[in-house]
Design an enzyme around this catalytic site. Structure first.
Site, mmCIF file in Angstrom:
data_model
loop_
_atom_site.group_PDB
_atom_site.id
_atom_site.type_symbol
_atom_site.label_atom_id
_atom_site.label_comp_id
_atom_site.label_asym_id
_atom_site.label_seq_id
_atom_site.Cartn_x
_atom_site.Cartn_y
_atom_site.Cartn_z
ATOM 1 N N ASP A 93 0.801 -1.224 0.000
ATOM 2 C CA ASP A 93 0.000 0.000 0.000
ATOM 3 C C ASP A 93 0.836 1.278 0.000
ATOM 4 O OD1 ASP A 93 -2.045 -1.823 0.328
ATOM 5 O OD2 ASP A 93 -3.001 -0.756 1.981
ATOM 6 N N HIS A 240 3.636 -2.326 3.095
ATOM 7 C CA HIS A 240 3.689 -0.988 2.485
ATOM 8 C C HIS A 240 4.969 -0.799 1.684
ATOM 9 C CE1 HIS A 240 0.706 -0.604 5.689
ATOM 10 N NE2 HIS A 240 0.217 0.431 5.019
HETATM 11 ZN ZN LIG Z 1 -2.448 3.080 3.309
#
Ligand SMILES: [Zn+2]
Length: 274
Positions: A93, A240
């Protein structure tokens, strides 16, 4: 007073003063420090920080329970927490990010693994070449809102819809034939309004089931341990590739990929595109 009594008084005074100071310090620590603003993104040497944390403050608003419901593979408000099969999906992400996304892509390529990237619209607009690389290498693209507004779900239906469409458009500007099939709400703060925007736009709400909280930079070993111990058949793993120093994520990924490949089939989430 005799000398010994004076000495005793002095000792008692010192001890009392110390206790008072400790009590004062304790009292201070019990008072909430002013919380640094978490509104919007802040910029650092590692680029914008989004941090997938739920919004702070706002105690009057009920927040959705992020705990997945393993029974039917859905989490908060029905967002997906399972791949629906025995396969495992790795999801990344907050990117794309010029420093970290290429490192994640290189590792995935090295191990022949396809994953899913939930990109932030403004980053997709800034780094269309990275969005193209993600798509060209066979990974799935997912909408992660325009600027990572964790409160997006509490805004008007029109604001939510406009934000999601703008993000899709930034992805499509980079990869015109992309089929954006998923939306992941920043912070996992799903609301009925976000779910209905997803339904209108044909986006599948995508949550997760394994969260090593790598955005908190707990270190590669902790990230690796969480993913190793919690990943099972059907898991959707949240990591992430942007939003801060992701060196721990990259190192953990390097250690994890061989083991995950030995245990599971890893898949990019299906987009339904031909
Ligand atoms: Zn996020």
């Amino acid at each position: 007073m005799p000398g010994s009594t004076l000495k005793a008084v002095a000792v008692v005074t010192v001890v009392l003063a110390g206790l008072l100071a400790s009590a004062y310090a304790l009292g201070r620590s019990l008072v909430a420090e002013p919380h640094p603003s978490t509104a919007g993104a802040t910029t650092s040497a590692y680029g914008p920080r989004y941090a997938d944390q739920p919004p702070s403050g706002d105690p009057g608003t009920p927040s959705p329970d992020p705990a997945p419901d393993a029974a039917d593979g859905t989490g908060p408000y029905g967002a997906h927490v399972s791949t629906g099969s025995a396969r495992v999906a790795l999801t990344f992400d907050d990117g794309p990010d010029p420093r970290w996304t290429p490192q994640v892509l290189a590792l995935l390529d090295q191990y022949g693994v396809k994953a899913t990237f939930c990109v932030v619209g403004e980053n997709a607009e800034s780094y269309p070449d990275l969005v193209r690389s993600i798509a060209a290498e066979g990974h799935t693209l997912c909408n992660h809102s325009w600027k990572h507004d964790v409160n997006l779900g509490r805004r008007t239906p029109e604001t939510i819809r406009t934000d999601l469409v703008r993000t899709n458009d930034a992805i499509l500007a980079a990869v015109p034939n992309a089929h954006v099939a998923y939306y992941r709400q920043p912070g996992g703060v799903w609301t009925p309004q976000v779910m209905s925007a997803c339904a209108q736009l044909g986006l599948t709400p995508l949550h997760w089931s394994v969260d090593p909280s790598d955005w908190k930079t707990p270190g590669a070993t902790a990230i690796e341990a969480t993913v190793r111990t919690q990943t099972g058949p059907g898991s959707i793993v949240l990591m992430h590739d942007a939003g801060g120093d992701r060196s721990g994520t990259v190192t953990a990924l390097q250690r994890l990929l061989p083991e995950l490949l030995a245990r599971f089939e890893l898949e990019p989430l299906p987009t339904g595109a031909a």
